[in-house]
Each structure stands twice: as C-alpha cells, then as structure tokens.
Design an enzyme around this catalytic site. Sequence first.
Site, PDB file in Angstrom:
ATOM      1  N   ARG A   1      36.500  20.461 -21.432  1.00  0.00           N
ATOM      2  CA  ARG A   1      36.676  19.264 -22.262  1.00  0.00           C
ATOM      3  C   ARG A   1      36.814  19.671 -23.731  1.00  0.00           C
ATOM      4  O   ARG A   1      35.937  20.356 -24.281  1.00  0.00           O
ATOM      5  CB  ARG A   1      35.459  18.341 -22.096  1.00  0.00           C
ATOM      6  CG  ARG A   1      35.414  17.148 -23.036  1.00  0.00           C
ATOM      7  CD  ARG A   1      36.479  16.120 -22.710  1.00  0.00           C
ATOM      8  NE  ARG A   1      36.211  14.871 -23.410  1.00  0.00           N
ATOM      9  CZ  ARG A   1      36.999  13.809 -23.347  1.00  0.00           C
ATOM     10  NH1 ARG A   1      38.099  13.843 -22.607  1.00  0.00           N
ATOM     11  NH2 ARG A   1      36.696  12.697 -24.007  1.00  0.00           N
TER      12      ARG A   1
ATOM     13  N   ILE B   1      11.241   3.286   4.914  1.00  0.00           N
ATOM     14  CA  ILE B   1      11.156   4.321   5.925  1.00  0.00           C
ATOM     15  C   ILE B   1      12.539   4.956   6.145  1.00  0.00           C
ATOM     16  O   ILE B   1      13.442   4.338   6.729  1.00  0.00           O
ATOM     17  CB  ILE B   1      10.604   3.754   7.253  1.00  0.00           C
ATOM     18  CG1 ILE B   1       9.299   2.979   6.998  1.00  0.00           C
ATOM     19  CG2 ILE B   1      10.414   4.872   8.257  1.00  0.00           C
ATOM     20  CD1 ILE B   1       8.212   3.792   6.313  1.00  0.00           C
TER      21      ILE B   1
ATOM     22  N   GLU C   1       6.758   9.969  -1.806  1.00  0.00           N
ATOM     23  CA  GLU C   1       5.848  11.030  -1.356  1.00  0.00           C
ATOM     24  C   GLU C   1       4.943  11.503  -2.488  1.00  0.00           C
ATOM     25  O   GLU C   1       4.711  12.698  -2.662  1.00  0.00           O
ATOM     26  CB  GLU C   1       6.641  12.178  -0.727  1.00  0.00           C
ATOM     27  CG  GLU C   1       7.385  11.715   0.523  1.00  0.00           C
ATOM     28  CD  GLU C   1       8.096  12.826   1.256  1.00  0.00           C
ATOM     29  OE1 GLU C   1       7.619  13.970   1.174  1.00  0.00           O
ATOM     30  OE2 GLU C   1       9.107  12.548   1.903  1.00  0.00           O
TER      31      GLU C   1
ATOM     32  N   SER D   1       0.686   4.132  -2.972  1.00  0.00           N
ATOM     33  CA  SER D   1      -0.121   5.261  -3.417  1.00  0.00           C
ATOM     34  C   SER D   1      -1.513   5.271  -2.797  1.00  0.00           C
ATOM     35  O   SER D   1      -2.192   6.298  -2.828  1.00  0.00           O
ATOM     36  CB  SER D   1      -0.245   5.246  -4.952  1.00  0.00           C
ATOM     37  OG  SER D   1       1.009   5.461  -5.564  1.00  0.00           O
TER      38      SER D   1
ATOM     39  N   HIS E   1       0.843  -1.196   0.000  1.00  0.00           N
ATOM     40  CA  HIS E   1       0.000   0.000   0.000  1.00  0.00           C
ATOM     41  C   HIS E   1       0.876   1.242   0.000  1.00  0.00           C
ATOM     42  O   HIS E   1       1.266   1.744   1.046  1.00  0.00           O
ATOM     43  CB  HIS E   1      -0.947  -0.008   1.216  1.00  0.00           C
ATOM     44  CG  HIS E   1      -1.858  -1.187   1.240  1.00  0.00           C
ATOM     45  ND1 HIS E   1      -2.988  -1.268   0.451  1.00  0.00           N
ATOM     46  CD2 HIS E   1      -1.770  -2.362   1.906  1.00  0.00           C
ATOM     47  CE1 HIS E   1      -3.586  -2.440   0.668  1.00  0.00           C
ATOM     48  NE2 HIS E   1      -2.864  -3.119   1.533  1.00  0.00           N
TER      49      HIS E   1
END
Length: 402
Positions: free
Chosen positions: A286, A178, A381, A149, A147
């Site tokens: 470069r 976590i 998130e 979203s 679980h």
Amino acid sequence: MSRGPRTGVDPDRLAALDGLFTAEQRQIAAAVRRLCDAEITPKVPLWFEAGELPDPRGLMRQFGELGLLGMHLSGYGCAGLPATDYGLACRELEACDSGIRSMVSVQGSLAMYAIWRFGSEEQKQQWLPGMATGETIGCFGLTEADHGSDPAGMQTSARRDGQGEQADWVLNGSKMWITNGSIADVAVVWAQTTDSPRDIRGFLVPASTPGFTAGEIAHKLSLRASVTAELVLQDVRLPADAVLPAATGLAGPLSCLTEARYGIAWGAMGSARSSLHAALDYARSREQFGKPIGGFQLTQAKLADMLAEYVKGMLLAVHLGRLKDAGEITTEQVSLGKLNNVREALQIARTARTILGANGISLEYPVIRHAANLESVLTYEGTVEMHTLILGQALTGQNAFR
C-alpha cells in the site's frame, strides 16, 4: 554498508520459531495448514458473512481423517500425540478461523476428553471411536443463561426415578452458547442432582432422546462460521449408566475447561499470526505519500510491537506445551496462557486493522473477522476477570471471587 533486507522477513523466521519444533511437529502443522488452505480459508469469509457453516458434518469427517479429533488422547482410535503437536494444530486451525478451531476443540478437548477421562469403559467404547473419525459429533453443556462464570449455581437438575442403583435419571434445564450443539449426536450435560447428597454430575445425552432439543443461536456478530446452540432438556429420561462414573462435583467440568483452554492459548496465536501477516503484506504494497506505508516509522512501530507480542505468546504456548507433555502443568499456568495470549492476539488484530485502514473492515482481508471472533474467545471458557482472579489467588493465597 548493507541496510538489511528490503523485501521483509517472515515473523516466524525472524524469531527462529520453527527451531523450537521437531521435523514431525512441523509436518503436522503443515498438513493442517494444507487442509485449511484447500478446503476452508478461501470459503470461510463467505461463511462468516452468511453466518452459517454449510457442511459441518463433512468438515468434521475431514478433521477426523487427518487425525485431529482427540489427537492428544490415547486409545479408542485417537492419535495419542503430544500436547505440543495438538497446540500446533490449534494454531493452524485458528489462523483459518476461531470458529473452526472451536469446532475441533469442543469435539476433542471437551466432549471426548470428558468421556475419556471420566467415562466407563463401556461409554468410551461406545462413543470415542466414532468421535475420533468425525462420524459422531459431541458437544459440552455446562454454561447456562444465568450462570456463566459461576457454574456452581447451575439450575439444570437431575433426579433419580426408581429404586436402587439402576434407577433412571430425569434431567430438566437448559444450556446456552453450546458449540456444535445443534449438530451433535451426543451431549455431555452437567447437572445438579436433587437427591442427597446433592452434587454436580455429568451425563451422556444422545441427541435422539425424547425431551432433548437443540436450537441454533442466530444473530451473532462473532464466531459466525460456527454452530452455536441452546440445549433444552424437558423430562429427559436416561438410564442409570448414562452418568459419567468418575466425575463428581465441579472438578470434573472444570478440568475439561482447563484442557480446552490450553488449546485456546495456542489457537489465539494463529489469529495473531494471520493478522500480522495481513498487516505486513498490506504495509509492503500500500503506497501513500509516494512510498509503501511500511516505510513510515509509525507503521513500523506498530508492526514491531505486534511481532514482539506474537513471539512472546508463542514462547509461552511452547512452554505450556512442554509442561503439559511432562505432566507438570497446573490450572494457573493454563489460565496465564489463555489470559495473555487471547488478550494480546485481540490487540494485534485491532492494530492490524488500523494499518489496513478502511480495508481493515472488509472481509476481503481476515483481520476484522479475527478481531470479531477474538472478542468471543476473550470471554468464553473463562473471562479475563476469572483468569485474573485465578492468578491473583495463586499469587496472594487470597480468594477474591466472592
């Protein structure tokens, strides 16, 4: 006739971004950058390569000494600074590494904010002062293996055991991905109550509680300089006053996520800035076909596009910061910031990688590390899909989540 500067201009100076901030805000950003440059940036490629953060508690205390932990919260040892100041700190932390910004963000915008916003006065007094100094570390347990979203489907349960309002709570379940989990002194854990009426509540779980374990997740190829854990709760018994009294339902944890997503909108611009600077430095030095590759039109087109997206992302972040400081920001506006700025930062990192060529995959440069980290930031998130649907619903009035 002058052809303009040949040595190049700093992207922030070119867009006059510093003029958007006060002298005090620029000093805060500079202080965070000095700490990162002295203590973290030279070491973080090695940490990333090893997949470890050698002294996270010591690092957290350093952040506490600088006043970064819960810096946008007021009271209880927190600095009480404006949201824009916090955003600038997030940008500097993530210019160093996304995992470092996540460490601070989870501490302040998830764990501390949950206690500050929804906790009792006793809970605030017990936990927040130590968390503000970094002596106490917190984590935020919402996501589960099945679980992500859809947190409403969470399986972690909390049942009452005893009589009356002083009955204990007993928690069972697990949480995944976590940040700070295995080093935390206290976990803010969200669980589905089994008693009627069933609801989602937040609990403060000291790491020393019998039945609570946190195991670090290994074999990550992103956010490697970050502590990520699985939390397991087996008959974890808590007193009645362990529950966050002012949080009932999903609105509680979702408001915490909105708080953290705001910082992500700023932080992503730190990764973008670092990648853009690396590409610029490389393009100027470069040489191929007899001159610096920055002198070729295709390279300049890439750099110009990267600059444009970085500046637009910064302007959006500043706008959100001012809305937040005025108390006018909405969840949808934060979703817009998180969706746009992370997506564009990832594209900037990927484009920078192409400018560096084979060197772009070397940890000698920050680009591939930022790109790998941003792959996680893109989906944690709130995934791209979730934020897209939040904005779609706001625009049309139609809920397309189901």
